[in-house]
Design a protein around this motif. Structure first.
Motif, PDB file in Angstrom:
ATOM      1  N   LEU A 151      29.874 -30.579  96.838  1.00 20.62           N
ATOM      2  CA  LEU A 151      29.751 -30.111  98.215  1.00 20.62           C
ATOM      3  C   LEU A 151      29.157 -28.696  98.242  1.00 20.62           C
ATOM      4  CD1 LEU A 151      30.372 -30.834 101.189  1.00 20.62           C
ATOM      5  CD2 LEU A 151      32.593 -29.704 100.889  1.00 20.62           C
ATOM      6  N   THR A 152      29.612 -27.847  97.325  1.00 20.92           N
ATOM      7  CA  THR A 152      29.058 -26.494  97.226  1.00 20.92           C
ATOM      8  C   THR A 152      27.588 -26.533  96.836  1.00 20.92           C
ATOM      9  OG1 THR A 152      31.226 -25.656  96.540  1.00 20.92           O
ATOM     10  CG2 THR A 152      29.308 -24.267  96.071  1.00 20.92           C
ATOM     11  N   LEU A 153      27.260 -27.428  95.922  1.00 17.70           N
ATOM     12  CA  LEU A 153      25.877 -27.562  95.471  1.00 17.70           C
ATOM     13  C   LEU A 153      24.963 -27.961  96.630  1.00 17.70           C
ATOM     14  CD1 LEU A 153      24.105 -27.474  92.888  1.00 17.70           C
ATOM     15  CD2 LEU A 153      24.528 -29.922  92.660  1.00 17.70           C
ATOM     16  N   GLY A 154      25.401 -28.959  97.415  1.00 15.35           N
ATOM     17  CA  GLY A 154      24.579 -29.417  98.530  1.00 15.35           C
ATOM     18  C   GLY A 154      24.450 -28.370  99.619  1.00 15.35           C
ATOM     19  N   ALA A 155      25.581 -27.736  99.977  1.00 22.26           N
ATOM     20  CA  ALA A 155      25.541 -26.733 101.043  1.00 22.26           C
ATOM     21  C   ALA A 155      24.722 -25.524 100.617  1.00 22.26           C
ATOM     22  CB  ALA A 155      26.968 -26.306 101.405  1.00 22.26           C
ATOM     23  N   GLY A 156      24.882 -25.106  99.356  1.00 19.76           N
ATOM     24  CA  GLY A 156      24.131 -23.953  98.886  1.00 19.76           C
ATOM     25  C   GLY A 156      22.639 -24.220  98.816  1.00 19.76           C
ATOM     26  N   ALA A 157      22.270 -25.415  98.353  1.00 17.38           N
ATOM     27  CA  ALA A 157      20.848 -25.755  98.268  1.00 17.38           C
ATOM     28  C   ALA A 157      20.222 -25.800  99.660  1.00 17.38           C
ATOM     29  CB  ALA A 157      20.680 -27.105  97.569  1.00 17.38           C
ATOM     30  N   TYR A 158      20.976 -26.286 100.636  1.00 24.27           N
ATOM     31  CA  TYR A 158      20.467 -26.348 102.005  1.00 24.27           C
ATOM     32  C   TYR A 158      20.322 -24.947 102.601  1.00 24.27           C
ATOM     33  CZ  TYR A 158      20.287 -27.295 107.018  1.00 24.27           C
ATOM     34  OH  TYR A 158      19.934 -27.332 108.344  1.00 24.27           O
ATOM     35  N   ALA A 159      21.299 -24.048 102.279  1.00 25.57           N
ATOM     36  CA  ALA A 159      21.302 -22.725 102.912  1.00 25.57           C
ATOM     37  C   ALA A 159      20.296 -21.779 102.273  1.00 25.57           C
ATOM     38  CB  ALA A 159      22.705 -22.118 102.841  1.00 25.57           C
ATOM     39  N   THR A 160      20.137 -21.846 100.930  1.00 24.07           N
ATOM     40  CA  THR A 160      19.318 -20.842 100.245  1.00 24.07           C
ATOM     41  C   THR A 160      18.035 -21.413  99.656  1.00 24.07           C
ATOM     42  OG1 THR A 160      20.377 -21.166  98.084  1.00 24.07           O
ATOM     43  CG2 THR A 160      21.443 -19.635  99.614  1.00 24.07           C
ATOM     44  N   GLY A 161      18.067 -22.660  99.213  1.00 21.55           N
ATOM     45  CA  GLY A 161      16.903 -23.250  98.566  1.00 21.55           C
ATOM     46  C   GLY A 161      16.641 -22.701  97.185  1.00 21.55           C
ATOM     47  N   SER A 162      17.572 -21.908  96.651  1.00 22.03           N
ATOM     48  CA  SER A 162      17.436 -21.321  95.321  1.00 22.03           C
ATOM     49  C   SER A 162      18.377 -22.053  94.375  1.00 22.03           C
ATOM     50  CB  SER A 162      17.760 -19.823  95.368  1.00 22.03           C
ATOM     51  OG  SER A 162      17.599 -19.245  94.110  1.00 22.03           O
ATOM     52  N   LEU A 163      17.847 -22.672  93.325  1.00 20.67           N
ATOM     53  CA  LEU A 163      18.636 -23.584  92.488  1.00 20.67           C
ATOM     54  C   LEU A 163      19.642 -22.865  91.609  1.00 20.67           C
ATOM     55  CD1 LEU A 163      19.216 -26.431  91.506  1.00 20.67           C
ATOM     56  CD2 LEU A 163      17.364 -26.140  89.810  1.00 20.67           C
ATOM     57  N   LEU A 164      19.222 -21.835  90.878  1.00 22.19           N
ATOM     58  CA  LEU A 164      20.093 -21.229  89.874  1.00 22.19           C
ATOM     59  C   LEU A 164      21.352 -20.615  90.475  1.00 22.19           C
ATOM     60  CD1 LEU A 164      20.287 -20.863  86.848  1.00 22.19           C
ATOM     61  CD2 LEU A 164      19.078 -18.694  87.074  1.00 22.19           C
ATOM     62  N   VAL A 172      22.829 -21.423  93.171  1.00 17.93           N
ATOM     63  CA  VAL A 172      23.644 -22.515  93.694  1.00 17.93           C
ATOM     64  C   VAL A 172      24.377 -23.235  92.563  1.00 17.93           C
ATOM     65  CG1 VAL A 172      23.535 -24.743  94.873  1.00 17.93           C
ATOM     66  CG2 VAL A 172      22.219 -22.814  95.743  1.00 17.93           C
ATOM     67  N   LEU A 173      23.701 -23.437  91.429  1.00 18.79           N
ATOM     68  CA  LEU A 173      24.359 -24.045  90.273  1.00 18.79           C
ATOM     69  C   LEU A 173      25.529 -23.185  89.799  1.00 18.79           C
ATOM     70  CD1 LEU A 173      21.356 -25.338  88.122  1.00 18.79           C
ATOM     71  CD2 LEU A 173      23.100 -26.723  89.263  1.00 18.79           C
ATOM     72  N   CYS A 174      25.326 -21.882  89.768  1.00 20.48           N
ATOM     73  CA  CYS A 174      26.408 -20.988  89.348  1.00 20.48           C
ATOM     74  C   CYS A 174      27.572 -21.042  90.327  1.00 20.48           C
ATOM     75  CB  CYS A 174      25.887 -19.560  89.233  1.00 20.48           C
ATOM     76  SG  CYS A 174      24.699 -19.310  87.889  1.00 20.48           S
ATOM     77  N   ALA A 175      27.278 -21.065  91.631  1.00 22.62           N
ATOM     78  CA  ALA A 175      28.340 -21.146  92.626  1.00 22.62           C
ATOM     79  C   ALA A 175      29.098 -22.462  92.503  1.00 22.62           C
ATOM     80  CB  ALA A 175      27.752 -20.997  94.030  1.00 22.62           C
ATOM     81  N   ALA A 176      28.384 -23.563  92.286  1.00 22.38           N
ATOM     82  CA  ALA A 176      29.042 -24.857  92.126  1.00 22.38           C
ATOM     83  C   ALA A 176      29.923 -24.875  90.879  1.00 22.38           C
ATOM     84  CB  ALA A 176      27.989 -25.968  92.055  1.00 22.38           C
ATOM     85  N   ALA A 177      29.439 -24.272  89.798  1.00 23.91           N
ATOM     86  CA  ALA A 177      30.243 -24.212  88.576  1.00 23.91           C
ATOM     87  C   ALA A 177      31.497 -23.374  88.795  1.00 23.91           C
ATOM     88  CB  ALA A 177      29.416 -23.641  87.430  1.00 23.91           C
ATOM     89  N   ALA A 178      31.376 -22.289  89.559  1.00 21.59           N
ATOM     90  CA  ALA A 178      32.544 -21.454  89.845  1.00 21.59           C
ATOM     91  C   ALA A 178      33.570 -22.209  90.680  1.00 21.59           C
ATOM     92  CB  ALA A 178      32.097 -20.180  90.568  1.00 21.59           C
ATOM     93  N   VAL A 179      33.112 -22.914  91.702  1.00 23.93           N
ATOM     94  CA  VAL A 179      34.021 -23.718  92.521  1.00 23.93           C
ATOM     95  C   VAL A 179      34.669 -24.805  91.674  1.00 23.93           C
ATOM     96  CG1 VAL A 179      34.112 -25.349  94.448  1.00 23.93           C
ATOM     97  CG2 VAL A 179      32.824 -23.213  94.680  1.00 23.93           C
ATOM     98  N   TRP A 180      33.904 -25.392  90.752  1.00 25.56           N
ATOM     99  CA  TRP A 180      34.437 -26.394  89.835  1.00 25.56           C
ATOM    100  C   TRP A 180      35.614 -25.822  89.024  1.00 25.56           C
ATOM    101  CZ3 TRP A 180      34.762 -31.157  87.758  1.00 25.56           C
ATOM    102  CH2 TRP A 180      35.065 -31.297  86.411  1.00 25.56           C
ATOM    103  N   VAL A 181      35.458 -24.617  88.489  1.00 25.77           N
ATOM    104  CA  VAL A 181      36.521 -24.001  87.692  1.00 25.77           C
ATOM    105  C   VAL A 181      37.764 -23.768  88.552  1.00 25.77           C
ATOM    106  CG1 VAL A 181      37.185 -21.909  86.441  1.00 25.77           C
ATOM    107  CG2 VAL A 181      34.961 -22.931  86.028  1.00 25.77           C
ATOM    108  N   ILE A 182      37.571 -23.215  89.742  1.00 24.52           N
ATOM    109  CA  ILE A 182      38.713 -22.929  90.613  1.00 24.52           C
ATOM    110  C   ILE A 182      39.419 -24.217  91.012  1.00 24.52           C
ATOM    111  CG2 ILE A 182      39.375 -22.005  92.869  1.00 24.52           C
ATOM    112  CD1 ILE A 182      37.021 -20.034  92.587  1.00 24.52           C
ATOM    113  N   ALA A 183      38.650 -25.212  91.461  1.00 24.63           N
ATOM    114  CA  ALA A 183      39.248 -26.473  91.910  1.00 24.63           C
ATOM    115  C   ALA A 183      39.918 -27.210  90.749  1.00 24.63           C
ATOM    116  CB  ALA A 183      38.187 -27.355  92.561  1.00 24.63           C
TER     117      ALA A 183
END
Length: 664
Positions: A435-448, A450-461
């Motif tokens: 969900l973070t990956l999709g929302a981030g890609a839609y909001a920023t269009g910058s891949l790297l 967004v991948l880092c943010a998704a990985a961070a959310v993955w660790v927390i969750a």
């Protein structure tokens, strides 16, 4: 009672006691002399008392403005505020070396006082190794960096302190950072003592682990505080610049993190013994190496406030003795150590091994990027620069799989596991990451990012999922309350520390999307920045305790409504002929509005002022995550199992045991 001569004598006495602490216990172990082994804790405590007296004497000299002491004359002044007279004691080379020696003595005193359950031979050898290292640093202090050297005639006033260091953060950052650095001396001493004895087992892992965790907590806090200091004092608007001295603290943090995880495997599964011993040696060796690089003048940075190549020769000799000697001992004794239990690649142990590999690979990258320029300059005479693009390109590909492994590893069983059931349990975490990956890609269009943010959310969750599973989520409040009471603090601490990593990564990711501008404004002029509008309302002057300040008044508006007022300033320290920047920051924990005042052009109503303006999303999360990590480590350290240590029965210090240890 406290004076320069008394402090000097106390320092010399501490050096003699440290030498006795090094020699006598090792001699006692070799000659089977129980009374010499019993001397080790007493000598460690006596050395600590002498160094505390010496350090207090230097503080008293600074408070009383005793400018006959060279250290005080060079780093203090009559107009200097009392807080900075005290903190300035360790804001210079000589004082910081004395602080280093004091913290090392504190570590020895802690082992002497809190290591009552340790076997007598092991405890004596650990204290002896700490005494040997202390001897080296105190000789360095006495022979090349004496903080009690006199100057005659004594000046009426001192030269003052580096204005950049006149900040409340200096009261805490160096002592906390040094405690982290020096704290790894205790696992190092345990490793060397174990190599001498020829025995590393699960009990050894249990004894080492709390000391490693404590050092890691202090180093984490120290690095976070240093990052915050550079963010709000230097006025550059960033949190980490891959500065060589910053990297010198990051390198032992990476190996220390690997050591903490590796010690878990030794304690729980009696595996990775040799590797853990090597990590203990490496962590302290990198701490010493960082000291050498900063003090020798090889690395130059805004942090390196005391460079002296001549002093570097002494530290280099000390490095050769401590690091070279320990590595030679490791090469000689490590082959005789058994490798311990076996495990499948897919297991908790396997996950921790992967963690170690990735952390050490990151360490190798940082070491290469930090040391390549000075070595190339020595070899070819060419000046090279390795900066942020190199480190971003090389560390992120290693950090992403590390974050993914952090989410999976804690849920794997020991010895052997199947990956499919674990992944099923992690479905909520995977959904949150996607969900973070999709929302981030839609909001920023910058891949790297967004991948880092998704990985961070993955660790927390994933960490929250692990806690929920252990607490029996969905099985009723009675089960939840019962399991909350019974769940070890070490489990809570591990999960919280991992959550802290995720928070910090989210903050770093947010900062990568920050907007900034360097503009020149006159009074009443505005400049847009995205949805925000910055307005320079006025500029006025004020006098501080030992500086003259020029202060700007800025407002930040959105849709015509003022949402913040900031007051950045420039401070002119006349006695040091230096101008510093005092940054203004307005935060709501989700972002920082950040302003720094630069030089002015013109006079009166036509004057124009250079301003650096930043809108930094999630910036506070960087340091919040560091504090959460350190809190998780401290919570784990408070676990009753760590306070108790290994059972005394596992390794009783009898006369035959002493003879056996001496024979080995």
């Amino acid at each position: 009672m406290f004076g320069a001569e008394e402090g000097h004598y106390a320092l010399a006495l501490a050096c003699v006691l440290a030498l006795a602490q090094f020699v006598l216990p090792l001699w006692g172990a070799a000659r089977h002399r129980r009374f010499l082994l019993d001397l080790a804790p007493r000598l460690a405590c006596a050395q600590l008392v002498a160094l505390v007296f010496s350090f207090l004497s230097l503080i008293v000299c600074a408070i009383e403005d005793d400018f006959s002491v060279q250290n005080v004359a060079a780093n203090s002044a009559l107009s200097k505020p009392l807080l900075y007279k005290i903190t300035g004691v360790w804001g210079n080379h000589e004082g910081s070396v004395l602080l280093w020696a004091l913290i090392l003595a504190l570590c020895g005193g802690a082992v002497a006082l809190f290591g009552r359950r340790l076997p007598l031979l092991l405890k004596a050898r650990v204290l002896a190794i700490l005494g040997g290292v202390s001897t080296g640093f105190q000789l360095f202090c006495l022979l090349t960096s004496n903080p009690f050297d006199r100057v005659w005639p004594a000046p009426e006033d001192g030269q003052g302190m580096n204005p950049l260091l006149q900040d409340p953060g200096l009261a805490f950052h160096p002592p906390v950072l040094y405690t982290g650095y020096v704290g790894f001396a205790v696992p190092f001493a345990f490793a060397v003592a174990a190599l001498i004895e020829g025995r590393v087992d699960a009990a050894w892992g249990r004894w080492v682990r709390p000391w490693a965790v404590a050092a890691w907590c202090f180093l984490t806090c120290g690095i976070a505080m240093g990052s915050w200091w550079s963010y709000y004092v230097l006025g550059w608007g960033g949190y980490w610049f891959w500065d060589p001295v910053e990297n010198a603290s990051l390198i032992p943090w990476l190996t220390g993190t690997a050591l903490v995880h590796s010690a878990i495997v030794v304690e729980k599964r009696d595996s990775l013994r040799i590797w853990t011993v090597l990590l203990a040696i490496a962590s302290f060796s990198f701490s010493l190496s960082g000291t050498f690089l900063v003090r020798s003048g090889i690395l130059n940075s805004v942090h390196a406030f005391a460079n002296d190549p001549a002093r570097g020769v002494f530290i280099l000799a000390l490095l050769a003795l401590v690091i070279g000697g320990s590595l030679l001992l490791f090469a000689w004794r490590a082959p005789s150590l058994t490798s311990g239990g076996v495990f499948a690649p897919v297991s908790r142990e396997g996950g921790l091994v992967l963690n170690n590999i990735l952390l050490c690979a990151l360490c190798a990258v940082v070491v290469t990027g930090t040391m390549y320029p000075p070595f190339m300059q020595i070899l070819t005479g060419r000046t090279l620069s390795v900066g942020k693009p190199f480190f971003d390109a090389t560390t992120i590909p290693l950090a992403l799989p590390l974050l993914i492994a952090m989410g999976i590893g804690p849920l794997l069983p020991w010895k052997r596991a199947r990956l499919a059931p674990v992944l099923r349990r992690l479905k909520p975490a995977l959904f949150a990451a996607l969900l973070t990956l999709g929302a981030g890609a839609y909001a920023t269009g910058s891949l790297l990012p967004v991948l880092c943010a998704a990985a961070a959310v993955w660790v927390i969750a994933a960490s929250l999922t692990d806690l929920a599973s252990r607490l029996g989520a969905g099985q009723g409040m009675a089960v939840l309350r019962q399991r909350m009471r019974g769940l070890p603090r070490a489990v809570w601490g591990s999960a919280i520390a991992h959550i802290g990593v995720g928070i910090t990564v989210l903050g770093i990711t947010g900062m990568s999307q920050a907007s900034h501008a360097v503009v020149e404004l006159g009074i009443g002029e505005t400049v847009p920045q995205g949805a925000l509008t910055w307005t320079l309302i006025s500029v006025h002057e004020a006098n501080g305790p030992n500086y003259h300040a020029v202060i700007a008044d800025l407002t930040v508006s959105r849709d015509g409504r003022v949402i913040a007022t900031l007051h950045p300033s420039r401070r002119d320290f006349a006695s040091q002929h230096q101008v510093t920047t005092d940054v203004a920051i307005r935060t709501n924990l989700m972002r920082d509005l950040y302003a720094a005042l630069g030089e002015s052009h013109g006079e009166g109503g036509t004057a124009r002022y250079v301003l650096r303006l930043h809108n930094n999303p999630l910036a506070p999360w960087i340091w919040l995550g560091g504090l959460v990590m350190a809190f998780g480590g401290a919570l784990s350290l408070s676990d009753r199992r760590h306070r108790m240590g290994a059972p005394r029965k596992a390794h009783t210090a009898t006369a035959p045991d002493i003879a056996k240890g001496a024979a080995s």
